[in-house]
Design a protein around this motif. Structure first.
Motif, mmCIF file in Angstrom:
data_model
loop_
_atom_site.group_PDB
_atom_site.id
_atom_site.type_symbol
_atom_site.label_atom_id
_atom_site.label_comp_id
_atom_site.label_asym_id
_atom_site.label_seq_id
_atom_site.Cartn_x
_atom_site.Cartn_y
_atom_site.Cartn_z
ATOM 1 N N MET A 228 42.275 57.429 60.287
ATOM 2 C CA MET A 228 42.889 56.360 59.508
ATOM 3 C C MET A 228 43.640 56.957 58.406
ATOM 4 O O MET A 228 42.984 57.719 57.559
ATOM 5 N N PRO A 229 44.886 56.880 58.023
ATOM 6 C CA PRO A 229 45.456 57.256 56.903
ATOM 7 C C PRO A 229 44.878 57.009 55.746
ATOM 8 O O PRO A 229 44.433 55.651 55.402
ATOM 9 N N ARG A 230 44.851 57.598 54.562
ATOM 10 C CA ARG A 230 44.159 57.104 53.284
ATOM 11 C C ARG A 230 44.749 55.774 52.756
ATOM 12 O O ARG A 230 44.055 54.881 52.233
ATOM 13 N N SER A 231 45.930 55.454 52.929
ATOM 14 C CA SER A 231 46.669 54.364 52.577
ATOM 15 C C SER A 231 46.066 53.139 53.103
ATOM 16 O O SER A 231 45.897 52.033 52.648
ATOM 17 N N CYS A 232 45.894 53.143 54.598
ATOM 18 C CA CYS A 232 45.325 52.174 55.373
ATOM 19 C C CYS A 232 43.773 51.694 54.651
ATOM 20 O O CYS A 232 43.520 50.628 54.488
ATOM 21 N N ALA A 233 42.836 52.723 54.288
ATOM 22 C CA ALA A 233 41.773 52.883 53.972
ATOM 23 C C ALA A 233 41.840 52.212 52.808
ATOM 24 O O ALA A 233 41.036 51.238 52.269
ATOM 25 N N ARG A 234 42.539 52.558 51.847
ATOM 26 C CA ARG A 234 42.555 52.013 50.458
ATOM 27 C C ARG A 234 42.901 50.418 50.365
ATOM 28 O O ARG A 234 42.384 49.692 49.673
ATOM 29 N N VAL B 234 42.397 48.526 52.796
ATOM 30 C CA VAL B 234 41.149 47.687 53.572
ATOM 31 C C VAL B 234 40.124 47.414 52.607
ATOM 32 O O VAL B 234 39.672 46.407 52.178
ATOM 33 N N GLU B 235 40.022 48.707 51.547
ATOM 34 C CA GLU B 235 39.083 48.445 50.411
ATOM 35 C C GLU B 235 39.364 47.609 49.413
ATOM 36 O O GLU B 235 38.553 46.945 48.846
ATOM 37 N N PHE B 236 40.711 47.394 49.154
ATOM 38 C CA PHE B 236 41.207 46.666 48.119
ATOM 39 C C PHE B 236 40.856 45.139 48.750
ATOM 40 O O PHE B 236 40.443 44.229 47.906
ATOM 41 N N PHE B 237 41.132 44.833 49.886
ATOM 42 C CA PHE B 237 40.774 43.364 50.333
ATOM 43 C C PHE B 237 39.384 43.168 50.428
ATOM 44 O O PHE B 237 38.821 42.124 49.939
ATOM 45 N N ARG B 238 38.763 44.118 50.740
ATOM 46 C CA ARG B 238 37.001 44.068 50.944
ATOM 47 C C ARG B 238 36.454 43.846 49.472
ATOM 48 O O ARG B 238 35.492 43.199 49.200
ATOM 49 N N GLY B 239 37.062 44.723 48.686
ATOM 50 C CA GLY B 239 36.420 44.640 47.240
ATOM 51 C C GLY B 239 36.917 43.532 46.333
ATOM 52 O O GLY B 239 36.357 43.316 45.070
ATOM 53 N N SER B 240 38.078 42.614 46.701
ATOM 54 C CA SER B 240 38.585 41.677 45.854
ATOM 55 C C SER B 240 37.895 40.333 46.421
ATOM 56 O O SER B 240 37.577 40.184 47.414
ATOM 57 N N ARG B 241 37.906 39.465 45.574
ATOM 58 C CA ARG B 241 37.208 38.071 45.839
ATOM 59 C C ARG B 241 38.479 37.285 46.527
ATOM 60 O O ARG B 241 38.847 36.295 46.252
ATOM 61 N N PHE B 242 38.811 37.585 47.726
ATOM 62 C CA PHE B 242 39.647 36.624 48.657
ATOM 63 C C PHE B 242 38.955 35.638 49.406
ATOM 64 O O PHE B 242 37.859 35.537 49.676
ATOM 65 N N GLU B 243 39.727 34.562 49.572
ATOM 66 C CA GLU B 243 39.060 33.622 50.150
ATOM 67 C C GLU B 243 40.010 32.890 51.253
ATOM 68 O O GLU B 243 41.195 32.463 51.101
#
Length: 98
Positions: A1-7, A9-18
């Motif tokens: 997986m390209p680094r941009s994809c991983a970053r 995904v990390e952004f979505f997981r690490g933020s408080r999205f509802e």
């Protein structure tokens, strides 16, 4: 997986999205407003903002949507489609893997 994809995904997981079917109304900069302010939305908000991030990083991506008819009204021939019968997701093209 390209680094941009991983970053991303990390952004979505690490933020408080509802996830909600009653998100706040977004304006002209809907992707920015969703990602950095509201952080509330349904599948299309998540998919479209992820695709935006992927395309900005040079990764080919698209939003895919599907709707299925839930109820057919026999005497009219109409089909009732509710919000719960629709879904959207993101697809990305990964070199060497599709």
């Amino acid at each position: 997986m390209p680094r941009s994809c991983a970053r991303a995904v990390e952004f979505f997981r690490g933020s408080r999205f509802e996830y909600t079917l009653q998100p706040p109304l977004l304006g002209e900069s809907s992707v920015d407003e969703f990602l950095f302010d509201a952080k509330q939305g349904f599948c299309e908000h998540f998919a479209s903002s992820f695709v935006f991030l992927m395309r900005a990083a040079g990764v080919p991506a698209r939003v895919v949507t599907v709707t299925r008819a839930a109820i057919r009204i026999r005497w009219t021939g109409y089909m009732v489609v509710r919000q719960a019968d629709a879904h959207a997701w993101a697809e990305v093209w990964l070199a060497g893997g599709g």
